[in-house]
Design an enzyme around this catalytic site. Structure first.
Site, PDB file in Angstrom:
ATOM      1  N   ASP A   9       0.784  -1.248   0.000  1.00  0.00           N
ATOM      2  CA  ASP A   9       0.000   0.000   0.000  1.00  0.00           C
ATOM      3  C   ASP A   9       0.816   1.300   0.000  1.00  0.00           C
ATOM      4  O   ASP A   9       0.508   2.246   0.734  1.00  0.00           O
ATOM      5  CB  ASP A   9      -0.954   0.010   1.193  1.00  0.00           C
ATOM      6  CG  ASP A   9      -1.982  -1.102   1.144  1.00  0.00           C
ATOM      7  OD1 ASP A   9      -1.962  -1.902   0.189  1.00  0.00           O
ATOM      8  OD2 ASP A   9      -2.813  -1.175   2.061  1.00  0.00           O
ATOM      9  N   HIS A  62     -16.506   0.440   5.652  1.00  0.00           N
ATOM     10  CA  HIS A  62     -15.116   0.891   5.737  1.00  0.00           C
ATOM     11  C   HIS A  62     -15.023   2.417   5.628  1.00  0.00           C
ATOM     12  O   HIS A  62     -14.198   3.039   6.278  1.00  0.00           O
ATOM     13  CB  HIS A  62     -14.313   0.213   4.628  1.00  0.00           C
ATOM     14  CG  HIS A  62     -12.838   0.289   4.770  1.00  0.00           C
ATOM     15  ND1 HIS A  62     -12.151  -0.272   5.823  1.00  0.00           N
ATOM     16  CD2 HIS A  62     -11.894   0.856   3.972  1.00  0.00           C
ATOM     17  CE1 HIS A  62     -10.860  -0.056   5.668  1.00  0.00           C
ATOM     18  NE2 HIS A  62     -10.671   0.629   4.561  1.00  0.00           N
ATOM     19  N   HIS A  76     -10.923   7.006   0.955  1.00  0.00           N
ATOM     20  CA  HIS A  76      -9.522   6.938   0.541  1.00  0.00           C
ATOM     21  C   HIS A  76      -9.355   5.866  -0.535  1.00  0.00           C
ATOM     22  O   HIS A  76     -10.154   4.945  -0.638  1.00  0.00           O
ATOM     23  CB  HIS A  76      -8.609   6.628   1.734  1.00  0.00           C
ATOM     24  CG  HIS A  76      -8.886   5.294   2.355  1.00  0.00           C
ATOM     25  ND1 HIS A  76      -9.898   5.098   3.269  1.00  0.00           N
ATOM     26  CD2 HIS A  76      -8.302   4.082   2.180  1.00  0.00           C
ATOM     27  CE1 HIS A  76      -9.920   3.817   3.638  1.00  0.00           C
ATOM     28  NE2 HIS A  76      -8.970   3.178   2.989  1.00  0.00           N
ATOM     29  N   LYS A 101      -6.989  -4.700  -3.473  1.00  0.00           N
ATOM     30  CA  LYS A 101      -7.759  -5.248  -2.360  1.00  0.00           C
ATOM     31  C   LYS A 101      -8.779  -4.222  -1.878  1.00  0.00           C
ATOM     32  O   LYS A 101      -8.626  -3.031  -2.119  1.00  0.00           O
ATOM     33  CB  LYS A 101      -6.839  -5.667  -1.213  1.00  0.00           C
ATOM     34  CG  LYS A 101      -6.004  -4.538  -0.620  1.00  0.00           C
ATOM     35  CD  LYS A 101      -5.022  -5.089   0.409  1.00  0.00           C
ATOM     36  CE  LYS A 101      -4.170  -4.016   1.045  1.00  0.00           C
ATOM     37  NZ  LYS A 101      -4.900  -3.036   1.839  1.00  0.00           N
ATOM     38  N   CYS A 143      -1.965  -2.434   7.567  1.00  0.00           N
ATOM     39  CA  CYS A 143      -1.891  -3.354   6.433  1.00  0.00           C
ATOM     40  C   CYS A 143      -0.585  -4.141   6.364  1.00  0.00           C
ATOM     41  O   CYS A 143      -0.587  -5.294   5.925  1.00  0.00           O
ATOM     42  CB  CYS A 143      -2.172  -2.603   5.144  1.00  0.00           C
ATOM     43  SG  CYS A 143      -3.875  -1.943   5.114  1.00  0.00           S
TER      44      CYS A 143
END
Length: 194
Positions: A9, A62, A76, A101, A143
């Site tokens: 990420d 989320h 985001h 993802k 993450c």
């Protein structure tokens, strides 16, 4: 017995000026690029993940207008936006597989994503006989942690390249690294220039 590098990420929304900016994100991106310049050939696979959320819904709770920053977050890394792209300091030319993802649901681990060809990370690692995984990226306490724990649970030997990760907060990042070490990960600095 192959070896992979996970780059987790390293995206515009997680580096300076992003929607969920992590201080030091640009420096980690640049550090990973320098590392790849001398060590990309050390890996059979280089797998980079990106959050890639849907714009049209809350992605399974989320996204929230009143985020708690534990289970819900501001908008985001929406698919197709600049925030979802790799940070410009990251040279992604050595990446062999790109994983997206969080499409329509929360996702922290890159094991929850799929490659551009629809392959899971577990399938990818199995197909290439990957036993050893080095992990770099953002954020140590979210993450990176989830991806490394999943790699361990899938039977891989994991090393966290501690100089090539950065977290949201010092205390939670230290706790994540301690948890990872307890789970069997090695905490190491990346090798110097080749």
């Amino acid at each position: 017995m192959g070896k992979a590098l996970f780059i987790v990420d390293v995206q515009n929304d997680f580096t300076e000026e992003g929607a969920l900016a992590v201080a030091g994100g640009d420096a980690v991106a640049a550090g990973i690029s320098r590392f790849l310049g001398g060590h990309a050939g050390d890996y059979d696979l280089i797998v980079a993940s990106r959050d890639w959320h849907d714009a049209t819904n809350d992605n399974g709770g989320h996204f929230s207008e009143t985020p708690d920053f534990v289970d819900s977050w501001p908008v985001h890394c929406v698919a197709g936006t600049a925030g979802a792209e790799y940070d410009p300091e990251l040279d992604a030319t050595a990446v062999t597989h790109h994983v997206k993802k969080g499409q329509g649901k929360p996702a922290y681990s890159l094991f929850e994503g799929v490659t551009d060809d629809g392959e899971t990370v577990e399938q990818l690692l199995d197909a290439h006989g990957i036993v050893d995984v080095d992990v770099a990226g953002i954020a140590t306490d979210y993450c990176v942690r989830a991806s490394a724990l999943d790699a361990i649970s899938h039977g891989r030997h994991v090393r966290i390249l501690t100089d090539l990760v950065v977290g949201v907060a010092a205390e939670s990042s230290e706790a994540a690294l301690a948890e990872l070490a307890h789970a069997g990960a090695e905490l190491v600095s990346s090798p110097g220039p080749a």
